[in-house]
Design a protein around this motif. Structure first.
Motif, mmCIF file in Angstrom:
data_model
loop_
_atom_site.group_PDB
_atom_site.id
_atom_site.type_symbol
_atom_site.label_atom_id
_atom_site.label_comp_id
_atom_site.label_asym_id
_atom_site.label_seq_id
_atom_site.Cartn_x
_atom_site.Cartn_y
_atom_site.Cartn_z
ATOM 1 N N HIS A 131 12.844 2.239 60.281
ATOM 2 C CA HIS A 131 11.590 1.960 59.539
ATOM 3 C C HIS A 131 12.196 -0.181 59.000
ATOM 4 O O HIS A 131 13.429 -0.538 58.805
ATOM 5 N N PHE A 132 10.870 -0.518 59.092
ATOM 6 C CA PHE A 132 10.774 -1.731 58.818
ATOM 7 C C PHE A 132 9.308 -1.767 58.816
ATOM 8 O O PHE A 132 8.526 -2.317 59.602
ATOM 9 N N PRO A 133 9.139 -1.461 57.161
ATOM 10 C CA PRO A 133 7.737 -1.191 57.137
ATOM 11 C C PRO A 133 6.911 -3.103 56.619
ATOM 12 O O PRO A 133 6.113 -3.188 57.034
ATOM 13 N N SER A 134 8.029 -3.772 56.171
ATOM 14 C CA SER A 134 7.385 -5.008 56.119
ATOM 15 C C SER A 134 8.983 -6.254 56.118
ATOM 16 O O SER A 134 9.823 -6.081 56.624
ATOM 17 N N LEU A 135 8.144 -7.281 55.926
ATOM 18 C CA LEU A 135 9.776 -8.718 56.520
ATOM 19 C C LEU A 135 10.106 -8.395 55.529
ATOM 20 O O LEU A 135 11.555 -8.861 55.823
ATOM 21 N N TYR A 136 10.208 -8.320 54.024
ATOM 22 C CA TYR A 136 11.072 -8.113 53.149
ATOM 23 C C TYR A 136 10.503 -6.659 52.174
ATOM 24 O O TYR A 136 9.254 -6.821 51.878
#
Length: 325
Positions: A131-136
């Motif tokens: 799970h890495f939806p966005s940079l932050y």
């Protein structure tokens, strides 16, 4: 961003699948700098040892998720979402059945930014546990069987401070996009101002404080540290330096450094740049197979345990819940 209700449900489903008892605690593992090598077999002995011990920790101690603190793929990240490194450095290494249903929440390190970070985010649609939806982004959950809540704010410290060159002096040179950095700082300030949770954690790749090879990150000392103090953040978690450290300031803010997923560095070259008394624990034994952190949050406190890949418990400390405002 997942709402806390969906996140808790995901955690509970993982807990039931893994078979450990549901007690009123939220648990996770934090590991950084675990990203193998760019040549066959694309992993290291330390990475595989950590993967084995992480599986044992999930079975024996419980873990609702794994927090990846960056440098997921050495030395220059990945090219695209089909890059074989996802399989050979991640899926094939963290393959124990105990890890299959545990979600990973991912942020990027400086080595990831030397490749295609967007590809790592796109891989979230390929792997059900990545799970890495966005940079932050923010995660929020309640401690099971209680009203205590936890917010975890995952940052992209490379976008904030710049890419560091580990083969030169290792110092970030400033953000590539000042506009993007300003947007992320604004997001963080808003998130911290709105947080009413019992525990607020912030995570990034670069350390605020570190006695080791890279040392403190001046950009984060200048911009992030005042925000952490102002909003009474429970702890800041990071990697980047290849060892294990726990530091704590006069106000009780904890600094959890877990960067021993792939390499071990005994350096204390920046010890004089850290205020006296801050360093409570440091482990960088060169012969060690590395290690990681286990976090357990109950309604009253957050316990942080540093585990060596051999299975030995190295250090344990506790941080209290935030005072109610």
């Amino acid at each position: 961003m997942l709402p806390w209700t969906a996140l808790v449900l995901l955690f509970l489903q993982a807990s039931l699948a893994l078979g450990y008892p549901l007690t009123p605690a939220l648990r996770f593992l934090a590991v950084g700098d675990w990203g193998g090598v760019p040549n066959a077999p694309y992993y290291t002995a330390r990475e595989t040892a950590n993967a084995k011990e992480m599986a044992r920790a999930v079975k024996n101690l419980g873990a609702d998720f794994i927090l990846s603190l960056g440098d997921n793929f050495y030395f220059t990240g990945v090219r695209d979402a089909e890059d074989k490194r996802f399989q050979e450095t991640f899926e094939d290494v963290f393959s124990d059945p105990a890890l299959r249903n545990v979600p990973w929440y991912v942020l990027a390190g400086n080595h990831d930014h030397l490749g295609n970070v967007s590809a790592q985010m796109a891989y979230s649609k390929v792997s059900r546990r990545w799970h890495f939806p966005s940079l932050y982004y923010r995660l929020r959950a309640r401690v099971p069987s209680s009203n205590a809540s936890v917010s975890l704010l995952l940052l992209d410290t490379v976008s904030l401070c710049g890419v560091s060159d580990d083969f030169a002096d290792g110092l970030p040179r400033g953000p590539r996009s000042p506009e993007a950095a300003r947007a992320q700082w604004a997001w963080l300030r808003a998130q911290l101002a709105a947080a009413r949770d019992d525990f607020v954690l912030v995570a990034g790749h670069y350390p605020v404080w570190s006695v080791a090879e890279h040392g403190p990150t001046h950009c984060l000392q200048r911009r992030l540290l005042p925000l952490l103090a102002q909003h009474r953040v429970t702890a800041y978690l990071c990697g980047h330096d290849h060892n294990l450290q726990f530091l704590q300031d006069e106000q009780g803010l904890g600094f959890v450094l877990s960067g021993a997923g792939n390499f071990m560095d005994p350096s204390k070259k920046h010890a004089r740049k850290v205020p006296k008394g801050y360093l409570r624990f440091h482990y960088g034994e060169e012969t060690s197979l590395g290690g990681f952190v286990h976090v357990e949050i109950t309604p009253k406190e957050m316990a942080v345990t540093y585990l060596e890949a051999s299975g030995k418990s190295l250090y344990k400390t506790k941080l209290p819940r935030r005072p109610r405002t």
